[in-house]
Design an enzyme around this catalytic site. Sequence first.
Site, PDB file in Angstrom:
ATOM      1  N   CYS A  41      59.919  23.438  39.694  1.00 40.13           N
ATOM      2  CA  CYS A  41      60.429  23.742  41.028  1.00 40.13           C
ATOM      3  C   CYS A  41      59.291  23.742  42.045  1.00 40.13           C
ATOM      4  CB  CYS A  41      61.120  25.100  40.999  1.00 40.13           C
ATOM      5  SG  CYS A  41      61.728  25.646  42.605  1.00 40.13           S
ATOM      6  N   CYS A  59      67.508  25.995  41.280  1.00 38.92           N
ATOM      7  CA  CYS A  59      66.562  26.659  40.392  1.00 38.92           C
ATOM      8  C   CYS A  59      67.085  28.071  40.132  1.00 38.92           C
ATOM      9  CB  CYS A  59      65.188  26.705  41.045  1.00 38.92           C
ATOM     10  SG  CYS A  59      63.985  27.709  40.148  1.00 38.92           S
ATOM     11  N   CYS A  98      64.434  30.888  41.712  1.00 41.11           N
ATOM     12  CA  CYS A  98      64.247  31.167  43.144  1.00 41.11           C
ATOM     13  C   CYS A  98      65.401  30.689  44.012  1.00 41.11           C
ATOM     14  CB  CYS A  98      62.937  30.563  43.631  1.00 41.11           C
ATOM     15  SG  CYS A  98      62.973  28.764  43.780  1.00 41.11           S
ATOM     16  N   CYS A 116      71.009  14.683  39.302  1.00 46.09           N
ATOM     17  CA  CYS A 116      70.458  13.895  40.399  1.00 46.09           C
ATOM     18  C   CYS A 116      69.668  14.855  41.297  1.00 46.09           C
ATOM     19  CB  CYS A 116      71.623  13.254  41.143  1.00 46.09           C
ATOM     20  SG  CYS A 116      71.146  12.177  42.477  1.00 46.09           S
TER      21      CYS A 116
END
Length: 147
Positions: free
Chosen positions: A62, A111, A114, A134
């Site tokens: 991330c 994510c 977060c 994607c």
Amino acid sequence: MPKIVKKEPKFVEQSGKKVTKSDEQWREQLSDEEFRVCREQGTEPPFSGKLLHNKETGVYACTCCNAPLFISDNKYDSGCGWPSFDAPLNNEAIRYLEDLSHGMVRTEIRCASCDSHLGHVFEDGPKTTGERYCVNSVSLIFNKSDE
């Protein structure tokens, strides 16, 4: 039209660690484009991302919190214009949300650590899983393997 993955919306904290920051703190940390895509659910133009053609071995994490999300073994060229993966690193890495924006019904992926917007998941992936994650390149950082 791609088939939509019907996953139960969930929030799973990765390793029990959740990253929480204010918009002001995210703006200080991220570029304007990273903030627009990751924190405001934007989309980078297709075929523009720096990781689209990356073929190196490693982990995709991330951009916002560096949580590991995908591995290079699961990356493939779907032809859609964004990095595509057939599976996340593990089931705890990703949060799934129903997305009704732009007159469509899709499954948004974020994510789990977060809550950063990553992209969407569809059921038109390869035979390995049938799923295509994607993902916006700007939502990812690549950590090359030492191998």
